[in-house]
Design a protein around this motif. Sequence first.
Motif, PDB file in Angstrom:
ATOM      1  N   VAL A  74       0.855  -1.179   0.000  1.00  0.00           N
ATOM      2  CA  VAL A  74       0.000   0.000   0.000  1.00  0.00           C
ATOM      3  C   VAL A  74       0.892   1.231   0.000  1.00  0.00           C
ATOM      4  O   VAL A  74       1.758   1.378   0.871  1.00  0.00           O
ATOM      5  N   LEU A 124      -7.051  -2.066   5.318  1.00  0.00           N
ATOM      6  CA  LEU A 124      -7.043  -0.876   4.464  1.00  0.00           C
ATOM      7  C   LEU A 124      -7.925   0.234   5.041  1.00  0.00           C
ATOM      8  O   LEU A 124      -7.543   1.415   5.029  1.00  0.00           O
ATOM      9  N   ASP A 128      -6.820   3.968   6.240  1.00  0.00           N
ATOM     10  CA  ASP A 128      -7.490   5.158   5.718  1.00  0.00           C
ATOM     11  C   ASP A 128      -8.134   6.015   6.814  1.00  0.00           C
ATOM     12  O   ASP A 128      -8.401   7.196   6.594  1.00  0.00           O
ATOM     13  N   SER A 136      -4.567   6.539  -0.510  1.00  0.00           N
ATOM     14  CA  SER A 136      -3.836   5.271  -0.508  1.00  0.00           C
ATOM     15  C   SER A 136      -4.091   4.537  -1.816  1.00  0.00           C
ATOM     16  O   SER A 136      -5.117   4.725  -2.460  1.00  0.00           O
ATOM     17  N   SER A 138      -3.449   0.446  -3.242  1.00  0.00           N
ATOM     18  CA  SER A 138      -2.989  -0.886  -2.852  1.00  0.00           C
ATOM     19  C   SER A 138      -2.820  -1.795  -4.060  1.00  0.00           C
ATOM     20  O   SER A 138      -3.521  -1.661  -5.059  1.00  0.00           O
TER      21      SER A 138
END
Length: 173
Positions: A74, A124, A128, A136, A138
């Motif tokens: 990420v 994730l 965030d 971000s 990934s």
Amino acid sequence: MTRTHAKLDELDLAILTAMHDYQKAGVLELSRRTRVARATVQSRIARMEEAGVIASYDPQVDVTAAGFDVQAFVSLEIAQGALDAVTTDLAAIPGVLEAYATTGSSDVLCRIGADSHAGLQAVLLSIDRSAAVVRSHSVIVLSTVVAQRTLPLLRTLTPAGTSKAPAYRNSTH
């Protein structure tokens, strides 16, 4: 703070190779494998530990084998001056395996692990939620092409002269 780089010679590289190849070996076994005195091996290891060359004796854990089949990289864009804040936030998320401040279009690159795609999504979302993270991106890992390694790079060093250990100097290694 600038760290002085250790000058590794052929014996240091041989000891590191033996430590890599025989990870459970003690100093006596390493001395047998490198054909130098136990005290020499012990002092070389102590010098490399002190210099930070040997950074850890933690076991190398394969997170996939441990049940975390999903991994991703990420990249994060963070708010200006927010590196300390994002460092604190990322360290609090168990799924963040490692993170590095970087140059380029992103500010931080993370490797994360999860037990499922739903677990990946949860990690994730946790990332965030950090107020420091602006954006971000990934990328899911499909397979490992080259596993983490250091010995090939160390072997590119020009050894710092010959070893002072007579037994090693006279052996065919």
